[in-house]
Scaffold this motif. Sequence first.
Motif, short mmCIF file in Angstrom:
data_model
loop_
_atom_site.label_atom_id
_atom_site.label_comp_id
_atom_site.label_asym_id
_atom_site.label_seq_id
_atom_site.Cartn_x
_atom_site.Cartn_y
_atom_site.Cartn_z
N PHE A 99 0.83 -1.20 0.00
CA PHE A 99 0.00 0.00 0.00
C PHE A 99 0.87 1.27 0.00
CE2 PHE A 99 -3.44 -2.84 0.91
CZ PHE A 99 -4.54 -2.20 0.32
N PHE A 100 2.02 1.19 0.63
CA PHE A 100 2.94 2.33 0.60
C PHE A 100 3.46 2.53 -0.82
CE2 PHE A 100 7.29 4.16 1.36
CZ PHE A 100 6.84 5.42 1.74
N GLN A 101 3.78 1.42 -1.51
CA GLN A 101 4.22 1.52 -2.90
C GLN A 101 3.10 2.09 -3.77
OE1 GLN A 101 4.71 -1.93 -5.59
NE2 GLN A 101 6.88 -1.33 -5.70
N MET A 102 1.86 1.67 -3.53
CA MET A 102 0.73 2.19 -4.28
C MET A 102 0.62 3.70 -4.10
SD MET A 102 -3.34 1.34 -3.89
CE MET A 102 -3.76 2.62 -2.70
N TYR A 103 0.78 4.16 -2.87
CA TYR A 103 0.74 5.60 -2.59
C TYR A 103 1.83 6.33 -3.38
CZ TYR A 103 2.18 9.86 -0.26
OH TYR A 103 2.59 11.14 -0.03
N LEU A 104 3.06 5.81 -3.35
CA LEU A 104 4.18 6.46 -4.04
C LEU A 104 3.98 6.47 -5.55
CD1 LEU A 104 7.23 5.04 -2.03
CD2 LEU A 104 6.23 7.33 -1.87
N VAL A 105 3.49 5.36 -6.10
CA VAL A 105 3.26 5.27 -7.54
C VAL A 105 2.31 6.36 -8.00
CG1 VAL A 105 2.05 3.88 -9.28
CG2 VAL A 105 3.80 2.82 -7.86
N HIS A 106 1.19 6.51 -7.31
CA HIS A 106 0.20 7.50 -7.72
C HIS A 106 0.67 8.92 -7.38
CE1 HIS A 106 -2.76 4.60 -9.02
NE2 HIS A 106 -2.55 3.91 -7.92
N TYR A 107 1.39 9.07 -6.27
CA TYR A 107 1.88 10.39 -5.88
C TYR A 107 2.85 10.94 -6.92
CZ TYR A 107 4.46 13.98 -3.35
OH TYR A 107 5.06 15.16 -2.99
N PHE A 108 3.86 10.14 -7.30
CA PHE A 108 4.85 10.62 -8.27
C PHE A 108 4.23 10.78 -9.66
CE2 PHE A 108 7.91 8.49 -5.22
CZ PHE A 108 8.31 9.69 -4.66
N GLY A 109 3.20 9.99 -9.96
CA GLY A 109 2.48 10.17 -11.21
C GLY A 109 1.78 11.51 -11.27
N VAL A 110 1.16 11.91 -10.16
CA VAL A 110 0.48 13.21 -10.09
C VAL A 110 1.50 14.35 -10.16
CG1 VAL A 110 -0.99 14.70 -8.69
CG2 VAL A 110 -1.45 12.27 -8.78
N VAL A 111 2.61 14.21 -9.46
CA VAL A 111 3.66 15.23 -9.48
C VAL A 111 4.14 15.45 -10.92
CG1 VAL A 111 6.05 15.74 -8.83
CG2 VAL A 111 4.45 14.90 -7.11
N SER A 112 4.38 14.36 -11.65
CA SER A 112 4.84 14.48 -13.04
C SER A 112 3.80 15.16 -13.90
CB SER A 112 5.15 13.08 -13.61
OG SER A 112 6.22 12.48 -12.91
N SER A 113 2.54 14.78 -13.72
CA SER A 113 1.46 15.37 -14.52
C SER A 113 1.34 16.87 -14.27
CB SER A 113 0.14 14.67 -14.18
OG SER A 113 -0.90 15.10 -15.02
N TYR A 114 1.35 17.28 -13.00
CA TYR A 114 1.27 18.70 -12.66
C TYR A 114 2.50 19.46 -13.15
CZ TYR A 114 -2.69 17.83 -9.48
OH TYR A 114 -3.91 17.49 -8.95
N THR A 115 3.67 18.83 -13.05
CA THR A 115 4.91 19.49 -13.47
C THR A 115 4.91 19.75 -14.97
OG1 THR A 115 6.14 18.43 -11.66
CG2 THR A 115 7.43 19.31 -13.49
N LEU A 116 4.40 18.79 -15.75
CA LEU A 116 4.32 18.99 -17.19
C LEU A 116 3.37 20.13 -17.54
CD1 LEU A 116 4.28 15.28 -18.40
CD2 LEU A 116 6.13 16.93 -18.71
N ALA A 117 2.30 20.28 -16.74
CA ALA A 117 1.38 21.41 -16.94
C ALA A 117 2.09 22.74 -16.64
CB ALA A 117 0.15 21.25 -16.06
#
Length: 321
Positions: A99-117
């Motif tokens: 579950f910690f890995q799941m949190y990190l996977v989605h967290y860094f995915g969101v960070v990348s998406s926002y950063t590209l914006a």
Amino acid sequence: MSGGNVTSVKDFFIVGFPGLHPNYYALVSAVMFLVYLCILIGNGFFLLLFATNKSLHKPMYCIYISLVLSDVLFSTCTLPKIIARYWLQDGTISFAACFFQMYLVHYFGVVSSYTLAVMAIDRYIAVCFPFHYHTLLSNRNIFILSILVWVFSHPCSIMMVVRASPLPYCGANTIVHCYCDHVSITRLACTDRTLYSLPAFIYAMVVLLGSLAIIVFSYTYIILAVLKIPSAHGQLKTFSTCSSQLIIIALYFLPRCFNYLAVNTGITFNADLQIAIIMLYSLLPPMINPLIYSLKTQEVKKILIKELKKDQVSLTLCVRS
């Protein structure tokens, strides 16, 4: 939901590619290890360039550093475990760690998406409002904006874990994926997952399509502004400043949009092919982004040429002495 907080599953097992023959385990683990090594070396090299060259301390590169960190951390939280799965036959991961890995996977995915914006907004202001660029997007403002991106990426990622972890996991514990994510974990719950998967899907769409909408808006106005430039040389020069970001954005968003559309329009793939597509769009951008920025950005190319000339002079002096 039945079962409350009662959880009989204590560990999960990461399957990876379900149809992969054991004879290819060593090859797959070696490929993934090389990919991880390329990501660390490429992004680490760019971080070193940024740290040692003040000419790169500009808003555009400060934003890119945020993407670099996100890429490296995403790869670090996913690849070592799947490499161990195939290299050492160790695919077991504890309930909490999954579950910690799941949190990190989605967290860094969101960070990348926002950063590209944010990167798209940076180019929009640079092209459409060049005289206000250094006022609006100073290094200080970009630093604050980057911090906000990392902070505001937390809540929804935490919400996904908080909602998924109390589900009753009392049956199969095999995760048909290369890492723990929301879909692969909640599929194993002994209950109807619709109430839990729908909000997560809506959240993913809001993040992905919201960021993509900002990017499309920004580049639409950039293209319109470029077309108003009278000379073809000026058009090419202005648009070339955006080319590296466009490639990175395309690599990140296009395969994801294709995957989401395929899943939600009834197009089915073989499980191995679908996982391969997910791994491709998750790991290919972090691996080649530093190369794109090095080859498509004038400042970085000049620094690399300068360093190469320095090395050639040093080598010549060593040979002569």
